[in-house]
Write a protein that holds these residues in place. Structure first.
Motif, mmCIF file in Angstrom:
data_model
loop_
_atom_site.group_PDB
_atom_site.id
_atom_site.type_symbol
_atom_site.label_atom_id
_atom_site.label_comp_id
_atom_site.label_asym_id
_atom_site.label_seq_id
_atom_site.Cartn_x
_atom_site.Cartn_y
_atom_site.Cartn_z
ATOM 1 N N CYS A 68 72.517 37.263 64.687
ATOM 2 C CA CYS A 68 72.542 38.448 63.833
ATOM 3 C C CYS A 68 72.606 39.725 64.648
ATOM 4 C CB CYS A 68 71.301 38.475 62.954
ATOM 5 S SG CYS A 68 70.974 36.947 62.068
ATOM 6 N N HIS A 117 69.028 30.989 50.137
ATOM 7 C CA HIS A 117 70.397 31.433 49.841
ATOM 8 C C HIS A 117 70.740 31.062 48.407
ATOM 9 C CE1 HIS A 117 70.390 31.231 54.233
ATOM 10 N NE2 HIS A 117 71.461 31.983 54.242
ATOM 11 N N ARG A 122 72.848 38.316 52.554
ATOM 12 C CA ARG A 122 72.464 36.921 52.338
ATOM 13 C C ARG A 122 72.139 36.661 50.873
ATOM 14 N NH1 ARG A 122 67.425 35.178 52.064
ATOM 15 N NH2 ARG A 122 66.588 36.981 53.180
ATOM 16 N N GLU A 123 71.339 37.537 50.273
ATOM 17 C CA GLU A 123 70.934 37.324 48.881
ATOM 18 C C GLU A 123 72.105 37.473 47.917
ATOM 19 O OE1 GLU A 123 67.676 40.001 48.351
ATOM 20 O OE2 GLU A 123 66.217 38.613 49.202
ATOM 21 N N ARG A 160 69.651 40.836 54.856
ATOM 22 C CA ARG A 160 69.056 40.204 53.672
ATOM 23 C C ARG A 160 69.890 40.493 52.429
ATOM 24 N NH1 ARG A 160 63.082 41.078 52.954
ATOM 25 N NH2 ARG A 160 63.705 43.248 53.220
ATOM 26 N N ARG A 215 80.340 33.384 54.350
ATOM 27 C CA ARG A 215 80.545 32.282 53.388
ATOM 28 C C ARG A 215 81.934 32.402 52.778
ATOM 29 N NH1 ARG A 215 75.209 31.662 49.683
ATOM 30 N NH2 ARG A 215 76.469 29.942 48.886
ATOM 31 N N ILE A 219 76.827 36.025 53.242
ATOM 32 C CA ILE A 219 76.654 35.396 54.549
ATOM 33 C C ILE A 219 75.618 34.279 54.443
ATOM 34 C CG2 ILE A 219 77.234 37.507 55.818
ATOM 35 C CD1 ILE A 219 74.258 37.924 56.309
ATOM 36 N N ARG A 220 75.675 33.397 55.437
ATOM 37 C CA ARG A 220 74.667 32.340 55.528
ATOM 38 C C ARG A 220 73.951 32.507 56.860
ATOM 39 N NH1 ARG A 220 74.003 27.960 52.505
ATOM 40 N NH2 ARG A 220 76.052 28.180 51.539
ATOM 41 N N ILE A 221 72.630 32.425 56.847
ATOM 42 C CA ILE A 221 71.835 32.601 58.056
ATOM 43 C C ILE A 221 71.043 31.328 58.293
ATOM 44 C CG2 ILE A 221 70.095 33.992 59.199
ATOM 45 C CD1 ILE A 221 70.808 36.316 57.468
ATOM 46 N N THR A 242 74.482 33.742 62.082
ATOM 47 C CA THR A 242 75.041 34.301 60.857
ATOM 48 C C THR A 242 76.503 33.900 60.711
ATOM 49 O OG1 THR A 242 73.601 36.206 61.145
ATOM 50 C CG2 THR A 242 75.381 36.415 59.559
#
Lengths: 104, 104
Positions: free
Chosen positions: B45, B9, B65-66, B62, B84, B70-72, B81
DNA sequence: ATCCAAGTACGACTGCGATCGTACTACGAC
DNA sequence: GTCGTAGTACGATCGCAGTCGTACTTGGAT
């Protein structure tokens, strides 16, 4: 008089968040919005210099206009561009300020 | 234990507004964010149903996230999931609320 | 140990959009 | 009138990203 055609703009009700986000997602367009946000009111479209061709600039301005982010009104041979800050703030309060708050 | 790999992340400082806007500009991802915003905390998810295949869902997750949206975190065979929200609100105050305020 | 469920990885396809050059239009100045 | 300036229109190119299917991995249940 101003015989140059008036370009179509979406009404406030017709503005869609997907189109707004898509329009803001491009670096060139985001830069345009940033500059427009710092200017007092109404500048000719071409006065903001960008490292792109004339036709590409027109393409980006159309994307922003059709998304409802800017308003373009004819003025002689030029066209005056303004940010639709009132509409955006009314529809998505905080969105524009949040975007502009980003360290670039 | 949790032998499933921890996915990378971006830190709060590494989050870029262009990536955030690009990630939010896709209808599927925007829908995911909307749903995550309504949920209390942490869902698998796959629990949010979408009219797309499993691999496409992974692709969108992805991207989110990238971008830092979001944070996984691994949890057994599933992955939890979360939005953020704190990071986004700190970086771009009002942006997320503005997006969520949009009538869909 | 076997099987299933959840998710990732990878490669392929495809459409959209960012870019350009050229041609065209409209206004203002001369 | 002619010319220059500001911008649009249109067609072409080309890379990126959204989509899929298949194969693979990991953990939990039986």
């Amino acid at each position: 008089m101003t015989a140059i055609a008036e370009l179509p703009h979406p009404t406030r009700e017709d503005i869609r968040i997907e189109a707004v986000l898509h329009a803001l997602a491009d670096p060139m367009r985001l830069h345009l919005v940033r500059v427009l946000a710092t200017l007092p009111e109404g500048v000719p479209c071409g006065s903001i210099e960008l490292p792109i061709s004339k036709s590409t600039r027109t393409h980006h301005l159309r994307t922003l206009r059709e998304a409802g982010i800017i308003r373009i009104r004819p003025a002689g041979t030029a066209r005056i561009t303004t940010l639709r800050r009132d509409d955006l703030d009314a529809l998505y309060p905080g969105l524009l300020d949040g975007v502009l708050a980003a360290r670039q």
